[in-house]
Design an enzyme around this catalytic site. Structure first.
Site, short mmCIF file in Angstrom:
data_model
loop_
_atom_site.label_atom_id
_atom_site.label_comp_id
_atom_site.label_asym_id
_atom_site.label_seq_id
_atom_site.Cartn_x
_atom_site.Cartn_y
_atom_site.Cartn_z
N HIS A 98 -1.32 -5.36 -2.67
CA HIS A 98 -1.41 -6.67 -3.30
C HIS A 98 -2.15 -6.55 -4.62
O HIS A 98 -3.13 -5.84 -4.73
CB HIS A 98 -2.05 -7.72 -2.39
CG HIS A 98 -3.36 -7.33 -1.77
ND1 HIS A 98 -3.48 -6.39 -0.77
CD2 HIS A 98 -4.61 -7.77 -2.01
CE1 HIS A 98 -4.75 -6.27 -0.41
NE2 HIS A 98 -5.46 -7.10 -1.17
N HIS A 100 -4.14 -8.58 -7.52
CA HIS A 100 -4.89 -9.80 -7.79
C HIS A 100 -4.73 -10.18 -9.26
O HIS A 100 -4.86 -9.32 -10.13
CB HIS A 100 -6.40 -9.59 -7.56
CG HIS A 100 -6.79 -9.23 -6.17
ND1 HIS A 100 -7.32 -10.15 -5.29
CD2 HIS A 100 -6.75 -8.04 -5.50
CE1 HIS A 100 -7.60 -9.54 -4.14
NE2 HIS A 100 -7.27 -8.26 -4.24
#
Ligand SMILES: [Zn+2]
Length: 139
Positions: A98, A100
């Site tokens: 992931h 950010h």
């Protein structure tokens, strides 16, 4: 399927989705560091960056580039910090890649990528470069 990000991608867990593409999805972090803190994930369960396929990396980072401006503008930010904790030892708590994106503004009190590291340098640049080129198989 126990991975929380896979469950968000599958629609099994509610999330504030901001963009859905064929191979990547973006949603708001439920523990935001600032308003507009977005996470971008590949739809496929891939633990770390180095395990992404070229097409997976392309789809993931295309969505990051698509979102960076709108996330900043939507929250009145002046800039963004974009980061990836890659591997458990780096602080990655969910083993599904992931990225950010956190909106930033001058004086927001947050540091830079440089401020998260206590400087710990033990080797000369040519040694380090040679080690990395060797690991790449291009020494
Ligand atoms: Zn997953």
């Amino acid at each position: 399927m126990s991975c929380i990000f896979c469950r968000i991608v599958a629609g099994e867990i509610p999330a504030e989705i901001v963009a859905r593409e064929a191979d990547a999805v973006a949603f708001l972090d439920v523990q935001p560091l600032a308003d507009g803190h977005v996470l971008i994930v590949p739809r496929a369960h891939v633990p770390t960056i180095e395990e992404l396929t070229p097409a997976g990396a392309d789809a993931l980072f295309r969505l990051v580039t698509r979102l960076a401006g709108p996330v900043r503008e939507a929250l009145g930010g002046e800039a963004t910090t974009i980061g990836i904790n890659n591997g458990e030892a780096s602080g990655q708590t969910i083993p599904h890649v992931h990225v950010h994106i956190v909106p930033r503004r001058r004086g927001d009190g947050a540091g830079t990528i440089h401020t998260i590291f206590p400087r710990d340098v033990r080797q000369k640049l040519p040694q380090v470069g040679a080690a990395i080129r060797k690991a790449l198989g291009s020494s």
